[in-house]
Write a protein that holds these residues in place. Sequence first.
Motif, PDB file in Angstrom:
ATOM      1  N   TYR A  71       0.821  -1.459  -0.083  1.00 43.27           N
ATOM      2  CA  TYR A  71      -0.019   0.140   0.010  1.00 43.27           C
ATOM      3  C   TYR A  71       0.869   1.190   0.122  1.00 43.27           C
ATOM      4  O   TYR A  71       0.431   2.285  -0.728  1.00 43.27           O
ATOM      5  CB  TYR A  71      -1.042   0.153   1.157  1.00 43.27           C
ATOM      6  CG  TYR A  71      -2.146  -1.208   1.182  1.00 43.27           C
ATOM      7  CD1 TYR A  71      -2.074  -1.890   0.200  1.00 43.27           C
ATOM      8  CD2 TYR A  71      -3.196  -1.097   2.085  1.00 43.27           C
ATOM      9  CE1 TYR A  71      -3.266  -2.773   0.051  1.00 43.27           C
ATOM     10  CE2 TYR A  71      -4.037  -1.975   2.073  1.00 43.27           C
ATOM     11  CZ  TYR A  71      -4.045  -2.975   0.919  1.00 43.27           C
ATOM     12  OH  TYR A  71      -5.003  -3.796   1.053  1.00 43.27           O
ATOM     13  N   ARG A 126       1.532   1.829  -3.439  1.00 43.34           N
ATOM     14  CA  ARG A 126       0.553   2.702  -4.117  1.00 43.34           C
ATOM     15  C   ARG A 126       0.430   3.887  -3.747  1.00 43.34           C
ATOM     16  O   ARG A 126      -0.147   4.539  -4.648  1.00 43.34           O
ATOM     17  CB  ARG A 126      -0.733   1.500  -3.811  1.00 43.34           C
ATOM     18  CG  ARG A 126      -0.683   0.373  -4.436  1.00 43.34           C
ATOM     19  CD  ARG A 126      -1.778  -0.676  -4.190  1.00 43.34           C
ATOM     20  NE  ARG A 126      -3.034  -0.104  -4.481  1.00 43.34           N
ATOM     21  CZ  ARG A 126      -4.179  -0.875  -3.896  1.00 43.34           C
ATOM     22  NH1 ARG A 126      -4.230  -2.083  -3.461  1.00 43.34           N
ATOM     23  NH2 ARG A 126      -5.339  -0.431  -4.260  1.00 43.34           N
ATOM     24  N   GLN A 129      -7.341   4.517  -5.004  1.00 45.37           N
ATOM     25  CA  GLN A 129      -6.862   3.267  -4.829  1.00 45.37           C
ATOM     26  C   GLN A 129      -7.685   2.232  -4.353  1.00 45.37           C
ATOM     27  O   GLN A 129      -7.148   1.144  -4.178  1.00 45.37           O
ATOM     28  CB  GLN A 129      -5.467   3.451  -3.768  1.00 45.37           C
ATOM     29  CG  GLN A 129      -4.446   4.410  -4.579  1.00 45.37           C
ATOM     30  CD  GLN A 129      -3.879   3.639  -5.831  1.00 45.37           C
ATOM     31  OE1 GLN A 129      -3.761   2.563  -5.729  1.00 45.37           O
ATOM     32  NE2 GLN A 129      -3.734   4.498  -6.814  1.00 45.37           N
TER      33      GLN A 129
END
Length: 134
Positions: free
Chosen positions: A8, A11, A34
Motif C-alpha cells: 500500500y 500504491r 486506490q
Amino acid sequence: MISTKGRYALRVMLDLAENEDGSYIPLKDIAARQGLSKKYLEIIVKDMVTGGLLTGASGKGGGYKLCRKPEEYSIGEILELMEGTLSSVACLADKTTDCPRRSECRTIPMWEEYDKMVHDFFYSKKLTDLTFKS
C-alpha cells in the motif's frame, strides 16, 4: 513476504507521483482512487512522513506530497522503510548479533547471495519505473 503495509505504501507513492501538481493531495482522494481504507492509510503515511519519504500538511489545502522527485525514490528504500529488513533469514537480518554457527554454516553464502539479488533488484527500480507518467 511483502505485507499490505509495504504494498500500500508503494500504491500511495505511485498515486502521489502520478497526480503531482505541486500541491498537497488529500489522503481521502488517494484512498478513493486506490480503493483502500483511509484509516489504514493514515497509519502508513504517518510512517512515511517520519521516514522522510513524504511531507504532510493539515487543514484546508492539506494532504501529502513527495519530498523529492519521483525518479529519486527507489522501490527498495520504500519497502525497507515500511517492512524493515528484506533479509531472508534472521541471522542476516540482525547485523548486531553474531551467529555462533556462522563460521561453520554451509548455507549462509546462499542466503547472502539471495539477499543481494533481492536488494539489488528493488534498489535498481525507481518509482518512475512503475508510474504511468514515466
